[in-house]
Design a protein around this motif. Structure first.
Motif, PDB file in Angstrom:
ATOM      1  N   GLN A 236       0.834  -1.203   0.000  1.00 31.21           N
ATOM      2  CA  GLN A 236       0.000   0.000   0.000  1.00 31.21           C
ATOM      3  C   GLN A 236       0.863   1.245   0.000  1.00 31.21           C
ATOM      4  N   LEU A 237       0.310   2.288  -0.569  1.00 38.67           N
ATOM      5  CA  LEU A 237       0.976   3.578  -0.563  1.00 38.67           C
ATOM      6  C   LEU A 237       0.000   4.611  -0.007  1.00 38.67           C
ATOM      7  N   GLN A 238       0.463   5.390   0.952  1.00 38.77           N
ATOM      8  CA  GLN A 238      -0.370   6.390   1.591  1.00 38.77           C
ATOM      9  C   GLN A 238       0.262   7.757   1.406  1.00 38.77           C
ATOM     10  N   ALA A 239      -0.347   8.568   0.551  1.00 40.78           N
ATOM     11  CA  ALA A 239       0.178   9.902   0.285  1.00 40.78           C
ATOM     12  C   ALA A 239      -0.450  10.912   1.226  1.00 40.78           C
ATOM     13  N   SER A 240       0.329  11.920   1.585  1.00 43.44           N
ATOM     14  CA  SER A 240      -0.158  12.984   2.458  1.00 43.44           C
ATOM     15  C   SER A 240       0.605  14.263   2.157  1.00 43.44           C
ATOM     16  N   GLY A 241       0.120  15.367   2.726  1.00 48.18           N
ATOM     17  CA  GLY A 241       0.829  16.632   2.604  1.00 48.18           C
ATOM     18  C   GLY A 241       0.214  17.628   1.648  1.00 48.18           C
ATOM     19  N   GLY A 242      -0.823  17.232   0.936  1.00 47.78           N
ATOM     20  CA  GLY A 242      -1.481  18.169   0.048  1.00 47.78           C
ATOM     21  C   GLY A 242      -2.270  19.212   0.810  1.00 47.78           C
ATOM     22  N   GLY A 243      -2.747  20.202   0.079  1.00 49.31           N
ATOM     23  CA  GLY A 243      -3.536  21.245   0.711  1.00 49.31           C
ATOM     24  C   GLY A 243      -3.639  22.454  -0.185  1.00 49.31           C
ATOM     25  N   LEU A 244      -4.092  23.546   0.419  1.00 54.40           N
ATOM     26  CA  LEU A 244      -4.258  24.814  -0.289  1.00 54.40           C
ATOM     27  C   LEU A 244      -3.054  25.700  -0.011  1.00 54.40           C
ATOM     28  N   VAL A 245      -2.471  26.236  -1.065  1.00 55.34           N
ATOM     29  CA  VAL A 245      -1.295  27.088  -0.919  1.00 55.34           C
ATOM     30  C   VAL A 245      -1.398  28.229  -1.929  1.00 55.34           C
ATOM     31  N   GLN A 246      -0.845  29.366  -1.571  1.00 57.17           N
ATOM     32  CA  GLN A 246      -0.842  30.502  -2.500  1.00 57.17           C
ATOM     33  C   GLN A 246       0.247  30.332  -3.555  1.00 57.17           C
ATOM     34  N   ALA A 247       0.017  30.944  -4.685  1.00 58.80           N
ATOM     35  CA  ALA A 247       1.021  30.910  -5.742  1.00 58.80           C
ATOM     36  C   ALA A 247       2.355  31.431  -5.203  1.00 58.80           C
ATOM     37  N   GLY A 248       3.421  30.746  -5.569  1.00 60.17           N
ATOM     38  CA  GLY A 248       4.740  31.078  -5.079  1.00 60.17           C
ATOM     39  C   GLY A 248       5.130  30.330  -3.819  1.00 60.17           C
ATOM     40  N   GLY A 249       4.175  29.641  -3.225  1.00 60.29           N
ATOM     41  CA  GLY A 249       4.422  28.920  -1.987  1.00 60.29           C
ATOM     42  C   GLY A 249       4.997  27.532  -2.214  1.00 60.29           C
TER      43      GLY A 249
END
Length: 123
Positions: free
Chosen positions: A1-14
């Motif tokens: 299994q592979l569990q991805a994390s860390g995504g989200g909302l970020v402003q341009a340039g971030g």
């Protein structure tokens, strides 16, 4: 299994750092990759790293902005994403190429896929 994390909302340039934890297969001998799929578009290759971790491969549109790395002791692959822009908005998937097929930029070379993590870049 592979569990991805860390995504989200970020402003341009971030920046964002994605992680992908592996289990159930021999991570240390598997090549790993990241792909992404934007709304209404096909899944595309982003980056790859072989089991040795000694080289890295990138799609042209992320060169100089993204960095893939791995920690075999933690069974984890990472994608550091800098200078994000709205074109980077997509669901990001990690994938394992356990057979170490050479076609690292093609989805068919990968045996295992994570569930995806959404990255949204606001302009």
């Amino acid at each position: 299994q592979l569990q991805a994390s860390g995504g989200g909302l970020v402003q341009a340039g971030g920046s964002l750092r994605l992680s992908c934890a592996a289990s159930g297969f021999t991570f240390s001998s598997s090549d790993m990759g990241w792909f992404r799929q934007a709304p209404g578009k096909e899944r595309e290759f982003v980056a790859a790293i072989p089991w040795t971790g000694d080289v890295t491969y990138y799609a042209d549109f992320v060169k100089g902005r993204f960095a893939i790395s791995r920690d075999n002791a933690k069974n984890t692959v990472y994608l550091q994403m800098n200078s994000l822009n709205s074109d980077d908005t997509a669901v990001y998937y990690c994938a394992a190429n356990a057979r170490r097929l050479g076609a690292r930029t093609y989805a068919y070379a990968y045996d295992y896929w994570g569930q995806g993590t959404l990255v949204t870049v606001s302009s």
